[in-house]
Design a protein around this motif. Structure first.
Motif, short mmCIF file in Angstrom:
data_model
loop_
_atom_site.label_atom_id
_atom_site.label_comp_id
_atom_site.label_asym_id
_atom_site.label_seq_id
_atom_site.Cartn_x
_atom_site.Cartn_y
_atom_site.Cartn_z
N ALA A 488 0.86 -1.19 0.00
CA ALA A 488 0.00 0.00 0.00
C ALA A 488 0.89 1.23 0.00
O ALA A 488 1.95 1.25 0.62
CB ALA A 488 -0.89 0.03 1.23
N ASN A 489 0.45 2.23 -0.73
CA ASN A 489 1.10 3.53 -0.68
C ASN A 489 0.05 4.55 -0.26
O ASN A 489 -1.08 4.50 -0.75
CB ASN A 489 1.68 3.89 -2.06
N GLY A 503 -2.16 -2.74 -4.09
CA GLY A 503 -1.91 -3.85 -5.01
C GLY A 503 -3.08 -4.81 -5.05
O GLY A 503 -3.10 -5.73 -5.87
N SER A 504 -4.05 -4.61 -4.18
CA SER A 504 -5.28 -5.40 -4.25
C SER A 504 -6.05 -4.97 -5.49
O SER A 504 -5.82 -3.89 -6.03
CB SER A 504 -6.14 -5.17 -3.01
N GLY A 539 0.92 2.53 -11.93
CA GLY A 539 0.58 3.53 -10.92
C GLY A 539 0.49 3.00 -9.51
O GLY A 539 0.22 3.73 -8.57
N THR A 540 0.69 1.70 -9.33
CA THR A 540 0.55 1.12 -7.99
C THR A 540 1.79 0.29 -7.67
O THR A 540 2.41 -0.27 -8.57
CB THR A 540 -0.68 0.19 -7.92
N PRO A 541 2.13 0.20 -6.39
CA PRO A 541 3.25 -0.66 -6.02
C PRO A 541 2.89 -2.12 -6.28
O PRO A 541 1.70 -2.46 -6.34
CB PRO A 541 3.42 -0.40 -4.52
N PHE A 542 3.89 -2.97 -6.43
CA PHE A 542 3.64 -4.38 -6.70
C PHE A 542 2.75 -4.97 -5.63
O PHE A 542 2.96 -4.76 -4.44
CB PHE A 542 4.95 -5.18 -6.75
N TYR A 630 5.08 -2.79 2.59
CA TYR A 630 4.91 -4.14 2.03
C TYR A 630 4.68 -5.05 3.22
O TYR A 630 5.54 -5.17 4.08
CB TYR A 630 6.15 -4.54 1.23
N TYR A 631 3.51 -5.68 3.26
CA TYR A 631 3.10 -6.38 4.48
C TYR A 631 2.99 -7.88 4.25
O TYR A 631 2.23 -8.35 3.40
CB TYR A 631 1.76 -5.81 4.95
#
Lengths: 792, 158
Positions: A488-489, A503-504, A539-542, A630-631
Motif C-alpha cells: 500500500a502507498n 496492489g489489491s 501507478g501502484t506498487p507491486f 509491504y506487508y
C-alpha cells in the motif's frame, strides 16, 4: 485515538456505484484503441487430437483479414508458467502455450488465431480456417484416467498423475480407524463447476515499437502477477517493458486470477502487426477454455465412538486438473484443501492423500473458495453420515467435536499454521435459534407422517483467508517458494487530500469504499477526502492481487500500517511547526495540537503543505507525506460459522425447494456490514447452486455437454429465498483491524448445508448419501430406490 | 460486397441515422457505433440479460435483435435512463440497497426492473423474482437486487 465520526462498522453505500448504475463503467470490451484489430481463435472440436496441418488460405483471402497465426508461428515465446508447483510437481509440469502446437488436449484448445479489421470479419474468417485433425483416444474422468489402458496425455506423466501428495499422520489414522467402534465410508464427488463471471475474459494489447513497451488491458484479478509472469516467463523481457491494466472487472470468482493464452497471443500479435489487438471470449469459449473449478472424487472414511466422538478421518482424493496445468492448479487440491479437511473439529488422527490427474478437459484451478469448499463439503457430509449412523442429532455431534475456544491458537496436525481464533459453539447456537431448530424437527416428524418431506441441513465451517504468509505459503514444501505479501502507498497531497494506492484488485468487493472507511478512521480525515487507486501496474506498487479473501486482511493491513507511518511523520512535523516535543503532540480528527492547547492546531492539510513546500522541515526529514508498506502477515485468518438450510421435497417430482437459509458467520471485525452481507449472499448463492443446479458435464468423447448458459444451470432469482444472515464477532489476533475475510465464506459453507438438508429429508427412503447437484431426477430416483444418479 | 440497410432510430431521445449490415446485432450497433458501452454482452445464447434495453418501452435483449429491426423505434439504454445527478428510482434503489457488486449485469438488471415497475408499480417479491428470470447475476445471490427493486417501488408509490 478518537475521531468524531467512526467510519469503521458503518453500512455506508458504495462509492463505486454511481458510474456502474449509469452505464459509465469501463470494462475490458469497452476499451477501444486507434487502429485496433480484433482476434478470434480457431478452437479444437476434438478433446484429444493430433494437429496435422492448418490451411488458412481461404481465411486470408477474405477482405478485412489481416493475418492468421498458428502455434508454430509463436514458437519464439514460452509456454505459460505454472506458478504453484505444490505437491512436489516437478518434471511432469505441462502447461498451455499461446496456441496449441502439435496436439489439442481438450475441446476448445486454441489452434489458430485470426486477426481482422472487425469482429464480424474475424469470426467469418475463423470458419474458413481448415485444420486437419487426427482424433486420439479420450479420457475425461479422473478415476478412469489413472486406470491401466487409459490414454496417456503427456509423456512425462505416467498414468496421467500430476502429483501424489499427502498430509496428516497415515499410521496413526489407520490405527484409529482399525480400532474404532464405528466407521462410515463413502465415495463423495465434488462435481466440476464453471465459475461463470458475468463478464467473460479478454485482453487488449498494444505495442510501442519505438520503446519496446507493451500495454495490456486485461480482465485480471492480479495484474502485477500477470506482468511478472508474461514478461519474465513467457516473453523473456524485462518486467519494466510491460504495463498491465485491469479496468472494471465483471466478476472473477478465481477464474480471472490466472495467466491465459489470450494475454500472450494478443501481445505477440500486436508486436508482430504493429497495431493493437483485442480479444474477448464469447460465453462458449469461456466455458470451453477458461478454467473450471472443483472436480474431486474422494473415498473417505470417518471413525468414532457410539457416544459421538470423532476419532479418525482418512481421505483419498483424485483431483481432475484438466489437459494442462493452470497457473496455481496444483496448490488448490493440496495446500488449500487437504490441510483444512478436519474443519472445525478436534480430530485426533487424520490423513489426506491427493492425486492430481490430467484429463482431456478444460483446466481446473481456483474457483471461489478454492479447495476449502471441497474440504468443508467432505467433512460436513461425513459428520452427518456419522451422526446418522450412531443415531445422534447432527447438531449434537458437531457440538461434541468442536475445537474448544481455549484451544486457540489451534494446530490441526495437517500442516497449516495454527487457526488464529475461534468460538464455534455460539455461532451454531445462534443459527439453530434463528431457524427454530426444535420446532422444525417437530414439524419434520409430523410432515413425514403425512408423506411430506422436509429436511434440515447444518454446516459448521472454518476456512483459510489471507493466503499470504511467507512463514507458510513460502515454505519450499508448499511449492510456491514466496510470500504473497501485499502493498500500500498512502500520500497526502498538499491540499490535505489522501490518495491510497493498493496492489489489491477489487472486482465487485467494494474495496474502494472499505479501504476509504479504514483510512478515514485511522488518519482522522473525512471519508470523502480519501481516494483509493488500483489496477494499473504503472501507478501502484507491486501487489499480489485479490483472491483467497485476502484483500482486507492483507491489503487492508498494509494500508493501516502505512497510515500509521504517515501519522507519525505528520506528528513529527507538527511538533516542529508548533515548536513542541513530539511526545506532547496529540493527534485527533486529522489534526495535531500540543497537549493542553487544543486551540492551536495544525491540520493534516497544513502539515502536508509544509511537508510539500519543504522549506522548514526538522533536521533530516524528507519532504512530502508519502509512505509505502509491504506487508507479510504472520498467519492466515480463519473465519467460521454455521449455516442452516431448510428444504422441502416434492414427493411427486423430487423437486427440491429451498424454504429458508440461515447463515451465522464470524468474519472478525466488520468494516462495512452492507458489503460483508453482500459478499455472503453471493457466496451462499454459488454454494446453493452447486448443491441444486450446477455441474459441468463432459461426455465420453470429451464434448462439453454443458457448453453454454442454455445447459449449464446458473441459478436464477427464483431459486432463492431471502437469506437470513447474522454474525458473531471474534477478532483475529493476526492483524490490527481484527478482520478475517468474507469473500468466500458463503460458498465454503453452503453446498453441504443444502445437501445435508436434502439427504435429511430423504432419510425415510433410506438414502444415506446423494451426489450433487440434487436435481429432481436424481432425488426422485433416490426416493424410488433407483440407483440411477443416486450414487454417482 | 456487403449490402447495408439505412436505419433511423431514436436512441435516448436523439435521432440516429446509420447504414448497417443486416446482420448487425442491436447490441453491437449501440456499443461499437454509438459508443453506448453501458449495455453489456455476457453470453451468446440470450440467457444472461446483461444487454437489456428498452425498445418502444419494452425490455428487450439487444443481442437477440438486429439493429435493422429497431428501425423507426425508440430505444432507451442505461445511459438514457438517468444520470448520476438525476438517477432513475431503480438506479437509486440499486445504490441504496447494495444491489450490485461487480456491476456487469447491473445495466440489464436495472432496465428489466424499470420496465417491471412501469407495468406493475407494486410487485410482490415473487413477481420481482419472476420478472428477473431473464437476467443472471453471479455476485449478489439476487438478495439485494430484490430489495433494490422493492426500494424503488416503495419510492415510486409513496
Amino acid at each position: 485515538m478518537t475521531t468524531t465520526t467512526k467510519m469503521i462498522g458503518q453500512a455506508i453505500k458504495r462509492r463505486e456505484d454511481p458510474k456502474l448504475i449509469t452505464g459509465q463503467g469501463q470494462f475490458l470490451d469497452d476499451v477501444k484503441l486507434t487502429g485496433m484489430l480484433h482476434a478470434v481463435v480457431v478452437r479444437s472440436p476434438y478433446a484429444h487430437a493430433t494437429i496435422k496441418g492448418i490451411d488458412a488460405s481461404k481465411a486470408l483471402a477474405l477482405p478485412g483479414v489481416v493475418a492468421v497465426f498458428t502455434g508454430e508461428d509463436m514458437s519464439d515465446i514460452n509456454p505459460l508458467p505454472c506458478a504453484w508447483a505444490a505437491g512436489k510437481v516437478d518434471n511432469n509440469l505441462n502447461t498451455p502455450r499461446a496456441l496449441a502446437v502439435g496436439k489439442a488436449m481438450h475441446v476448445g484448445d486454441g489452434v489458430a488465431l485470426v486477426v481482422a479489421e472487425d469482429r464480424y470479419i474475424a469470426r467469418d474468417a475463423a470458419d474458413l480456417v481448415e485444420v486437419d485433425y487426427e482424433p486420439l483416444a479420450v479420457v475425461v474422468d479422473a478415476k478412469k484416467a489413472t486406470e491401466p489402458g487409459a490414454p496417456q496425455l503427456h509423456e512425462n506423466a505416467p498414468s496421467n498423475i500430476v502429483m501424489d501428495w499427502e498430509c496428516g499422520d497415515r499410521e496413526k489414522t489407520d490405527a484409529a480407524i482399525a480400532a474404532a467402534e464405528v466407521t462410515v465410508r463413502e465415495q463423495i464427488v465434488n462435481q466440476r463447476l464453471i465459475p461463470t463471471p458475468m463478464e467473460t475474459r479478454g485482453s487488449v494489447a498494444r505495442y510501442e515499437p519505438a520503446t519496446g513497451e507493451f500495454t495490456v488491458w486485461m480482465t485480471s484479478q492480479a495484474p502485477h502477477v500477470m506482468r511478472l509472469l508474461l514478461a519474465a516467463f513467457v516473453f523473456g523481457i524485462p518486467e519494466t517493458s510491460v504495463r498491465c491494466i485491469s479496468p472494471n472487472i465483471g466478476g472473477g470468482f478465481g477464474q480471472k486470477i490466472f495467466v491465459y493464452a489470450d494475454m500472450a497471443f494478443t501481445m505477440w500479435a500486436a508486436r508482430k502487426l504493429g497495431r493493437p489487438v483485442k480479444f474477448v471470449e464469447d460465453r462458449a469459449e469461456n466455458y470451453q477454455s477458461s478454467t473450471h473449478g472443483r472436480d474431486h472424487i474422494t473415498d473417505v472414511e470417518i471413525a468414532g465412538t457410539r457416544d459421538g466422538r470423532i476419532t479418525g478421518l482418512r481421505i483419498d482424493t483424485l483431483a481432475n486438473l484438466g489437459g494442462y496445468l493452470s497457473t496455481i492448479a496444483p496448490g488448490i487440491p493440496t495446500t488449500l484443501y487437504g490441510r483444512i479437511t478436519t474443519g472445525v473439529y478436534k480430530i485426533p488422527a487424520a490423513h489426506c492423500r491427493v492425486r492430481g490427474v490430467y484429463t482431456n478437459t478444460a483446466m481446473v484451478d481456483a474457483y471461489r473458495g478454492a479447495g476449502r469448499p471441497e474440504a468443508s463439503y467432505l467433512i460436513e457430509r461425513m459428520v452427518d453420515r456419522f451422526a446418522a449412523e450412531i443415531g445422534m442429532d447432527p447438531a449434537e455431534v458437531r457440538r461434541r467435536n468442536f475445537i474448544p475456544p481455549e484451544d486457540f491458537p489451534y494446530s490441526n496436525g495437517m500442516g497449516l499454521l495454527p487457526y488464529d481464533s475461534g468460538n464455534y459453539g455460539p455461532a451454531l447456537d445462534r443459527a439453530l435459534q434463528i431457524v427454530g431448530y426444535d420446532a422444525l424437527r417437530a414439524e419434520q416428524a409430523e410432515a413425514r407422517k403425512q408423506g411430506r418431506y422436509l429436511g434440515i441441513g447444518l454446516s459448521s465451517y472454518v476456512e483459510i483467508c489471507g493466503v499470504a504468509p511467507s512463514a507458510w505459503i513460502g515454505l519450499p514444501g508448499e511449492g510456491w517458494g514466496a510470500g504473497l505479501w501485499e502493498s500500500a502507498n498512502v500520500r497526502v497531497h498538499l491540499t490535505g487530500k489522501v490518495v491510497v494506492t493498493t496492489g489489491s484488485l477489487p472486482h465487485g468487493q467494494g474495496l474502494e469504499t472499505t479501504f476509504a472507511q479504514i483510512v478515514a478512521d485511522e488518519l482522522g480525515v473525512p471519508y470523502d477526502d480519501v481516494v483509493v487507486e488500483w489496477g494499473d501496474t504503472s501507478g501502484t506498487p507491486f501487489g499480489f492481487g485479490t483472491y483467497g479473501s485476502r484483500s482486507l486482511a492483507v491489503g487492508g493491513t498494509a494500508i493501516v500500517k502505512t497510515v500509521a507511518k504517515v501519522r507519525e511523520k505528520a506528528k513529527l512535523l507538527a511538533a516542529h511547526m508548533l515548536e513542541a516535543r513530539v511526545e506532547d503532540i496529540v493527534w485527533e480528527d486529522g489534526k495535531a495540537f500540543v497537549k493542553g492547547s487544543p486551540d492551536q492546531v495544525k491540520t493534516l492539510g497544513d502539515i502536508a503543505l509544509q511537508a510539500a513546500v519543504a522549506y522548514s522541515l526538522p533536521e533530516g526529514m524528507e519532504p512530502s507525506l508519502d509512505e509505502t508498506t509491504y506487508y507479510d502477515p504472520p498467519n492466515c485468518t480463519f473465519p467460521f460459522g454455521t449455516h442452516v438450510a431448510v428444504v422441502d421435497i416434492d414427493a411427486d417430482t423430487g423437486a427440491v425447494s429451498l424454504r429458508r437459509y440461515v447463515a451465522v458467520d464470524d468474519v472478525g471485525t466488520v468494516i462495512n456490514p452492507l458489503i460483508v452481507d453482500g459478499q455472503l449472499h453471493g457466496g451462499i448463492a454459488q454454494g446453493v447452486a452447486q448443491a441444486l443446479t450446477e455441474g459441468a458435464i463432459y461426455d465420453d468423447d470429451g464434448q462439453l455437454v454443458t457448453g453454454s448458459l442454455l445447459e449449464y444451470a446458473v441459478p436464477k432469482a427464483s431459486l432463492f429465498p431471502q437469506f437470513e444472515t447474522d454474525r458473531t464477532v471474534t477478532r483475529s489476533p493476526v492483524n490490527p483491524l481484527g478482520v478475517k475475510g468474507a469473500g468466500e465464506a458463503g460458498t465454503i459453507a453452503s453446498a453441504q448445508a443444502v445437501m445435508n438438508a436434502v439427504i435429511d429429508a430423504l432419510q425415510p427412503f433410506g438414502v444415506k448419501h446423494l451426489q450433487m447437484p440434487a436435481t429432481s431426477e436424481r432425488v426422485w430416483n433416490a426416493m424410488h430406490g433407483g440407483t440411477r444418479g443416486a450414487r454417482s | 460486397m456487403t449490402t447495408t440497410m439505412a436505419i433511423k432510430v431514436t436512441v435516448n431521445g436523439e435521432t440516429r441515422v446509420a447504414d448497417v449490415e443486416p446482420r448487425t446485432l442491436l447490441v453491437h450497433w449501440l456499443r461499437e457505433d454509438l459508443a453506448l458501452t453501458g449495455t453489456h454482452i455476457g453470453c451468446d445464447t440470450s440467457q444472461c440479460g446483461a444487454c437489456v434495453v428498452h425498445v418502444d418501452g419494452r425490455a428487450v435483449k439487444s443481442c437477440t435483435m438486429f439493429a435493422a429491426q429497431a428501425d423507426g423505434c425508440a430505444v432507451t439504454t442505461i445511459e438514457g435512463l438517468g444520470a448520476a445527478d438525476a438517477l432513475h428510482a431503480v438506479q437509486d434503489g440499486f445504490w441504496e440497497e447494495h444491489g450490485l457488486q461487480c456491476g456487469f449485469c447491473t445495466p440489464g438488471m436495472i432496465m428489466t426492473a424499470a420496465e417491471l415497475l412501469a407495468r406493475n408499480p407494486d410487485p410482490s417479491e415473487a413477481e420481482i423474482r419472476h420478472a428477473l428470470e431473464g437476467n443472471l447475476c453471479r455476485c449478489t445471490g439476487y438478495h439485494n437486487i430484490v430489495r433494490a427493486i422493492q426500494h424503488a417501488a416503495k419510492g415510486a408509490t409513496a
